[in-house]
Design a protein around this motif. Sequence first.
Motif, PDB file in Angstrom:
ATOM      1  N   GLN A 101       0.814  -1.207   0.000  1.00 62.35           N
ATOM      2  CA  GLN A 101       0.000   0.000   0.000  1.00 62.35           C
ATOM      3  C   GLN A 101       0.850   1.261   0.000  1.00 62.35           C
ATOM      4  O   GLN A 101       0.332   2.359   0.159  1.00 62.35           O
ATOM      5  N   ALA A 102       2.151   1.128  -0.197  1.00 65.97           N
ATOM      6  CA  ALA A 102       3.043   2.278  -0.100  1.00 65.97           C
ATOM      7  C   ALA A 102       2.643   3.387  -1.056  1.00 65.97           C
ATOM      8  O   ALA A 102       2.646   4.564  -0.695  1.00 65.97           O
ATOM      9  N   ASP A 103       2.286   3.056  -2.281  1.00 66.35           N
ATOM     10  CA  ASP A 103       1.919   4.081  -3.247  1.00 66.35           C
ATOM     11  C   ASP A 103       0.658   4.824  -2.817  1.00 66.35           C
ATOM     12  O   ASP A 103       0.538   6.033  -3.025  1.00 66.35           O
ATOM     13  N   GLU A 104      -0.272   4.095  -2.205  1.00 67.88           N
ATOM     14  CA  GLU A 104      -1.509   4.732  -1.750  1.00 67.88           C
ATOM     15  C   GLU A 104      -1.230   5.745  -0.659  1.00 67.88           C
ATOM     16  O   GLU A 104      -1.828   6.826  -0.630  1.00 67.88           O
ATOM     17  N   PHE A 105      -0.316   5.408   0.260  1.00 73.03           N
ATOM     18  CA  PHE A 105      -0.073   6.271   1.406  1.00 73.03           C
ATOM     19  C   PHE A 105       1.075   7.257   1.204  1.00 73.03           C
ATOM     20  O   PHE A 105       1.260   8.152   2.023  1.00 73.03           O
ATOM     21  N   ALA A 106       1.845   7.105   0.133  1.00 71.17           N
ATOM     22  CA  ALA A 106       3.037   7.929  -0.050  1.00 71.17           C
ATOM     23  C   ALA A 106       2.761   9.432   0.002  1.00 71.17           C
ATOM     24  O   ALA A 106       3.532  10.173   0.620  1.00 71.17           O
ATOM     25  N   PRO A 107       1.686   9.945  -0.638  1.00 69.92           N
ATOM     26  CA  PRO A 107       1.453  11.394  -0.560  1.00 69.92           C
ATOM     27  C   PRO A 107       1.272  11.886   0.875  1.00 69.92           C
ATOM     28  O   PRO A 107       1.795  12.949   1.247  1.00 69.92           O
ATOM     29  N   LEU A 108       0.533  11.136   1.698  1.00 74.34           N
ATOM     30  CA  LEU A 108       0.342  11.559   3.079  1.00 74.34           C
ATOM     31  C   LEU A 108       1.619  11.370   3.888  1.00 74.34           C
ATOM     32  O   LEU A 108       1.917  12.172   4.772  1.00 74.34           O
ATOM     33  N   VAL A 109       2.387  10.310   3.581  1.00 73.48           N
ATOM     34  CA  VAL A 109       3.696  10.163   4.217  1.00 73.48           C
ATOM     35  C   VAL A 109       4.574  11.352   3.843  1.00 73.48           C
ATOM     36  O   VAL A 109       5.310  11.888   4.678  1.00 73.48           O
ATOM     37  N   GLY A 110       4.494  11.774   2.587  1.00 69.48           N
ATOM     38  CA  GLY A 110       5.243  12.950   2.160  1.00 69.48           C
ATOM     39  C   GLY A 110       4.872  14.189   2.940  1.00 69.48           C
ATOM     40  O   GLY A 110       5.725  14.994   3.308  1.00 69.48           O
ATOM     41  N   TYR A 111       3.592  14.350   3.246  1.00 70.05           N
ATOM     42  CA  TYR A 111       3.140  15.491   4.046  1.00 70.05           C
ATOM     43  C   TYR A 111       3.738  15.430   5.445  1.00 70.05           C
ATOM     44  O   TYR A 111       4.184  16.444   5.999  1.00 70.05           O
TER      45      TYR A 111
END
Length: 234
Positions: A101-111
């Motif tokens: 699920q890394a791609d799904e969560f990456a934008p929020l991880v980026g935040y």
Amino acid sequence: MRSATGGAEELGTVAAPPDTSARARILEAAVLRFARSGFGASVRAIATDAGVSPALVIHHFGSKDKLHEACDEHVLAWIAKSKRENMGKATGGRLLEVLAQADEFAPLVGYVLRSMQAGGAVGKSFVEHMIDDAEKYTAEAVEQGLAKPSLDERARVRYLVYSSLGSLLLSVTMNPPDDPEDVNTAVRAFMDDLYLPMLELFTEGFLTTRRMLDDYLLYVGDPPPGAGEDEPAA
């Protein structure tokens, strides 16, 4: 969050609130834009991503600072929801599912990474959430005989969380993707490069003797209760 209209379609998708109003689209676009471009991103850029005018952004949020605050609140709510739904998976033998699920969560991880870099409330709260959760799961692992007990469980957990997040932040900083807005690639590269050595250290250990620990306990002069009782010094 679903993909925002306009330029936000190129930024990726994040699980959406049910609200599909202009305000929700702006909030979504702002989270994604801040994640990829940092908190210096302009209101105009966010408005373009959301497919609205800059005036409408100000109408809904009052100012860029207020929009940033709203994004913080949204991401903190995501953290709370995510830890309930996902953080137990890795400790339940479903690590690969989480990684997938890394791609799904990456934008929020980026935040979150941007917030840690900026010293924001989201970054601090995220870290404390992770420490609280890790302390709970580590205690369960110790009870089940899956993990060794620690002389100071809270301190050990804090070190592990700091180490994990610090290595992720350093990896993204030292090896940025070709496209600076491609957080997904940066997070995936971190996982590909460092999960094997991380798991090896956790499972196999590093030192062959506890001599350094015993020397340190002698140095501090007041070791925690039980120190040195389980194993003889090498």
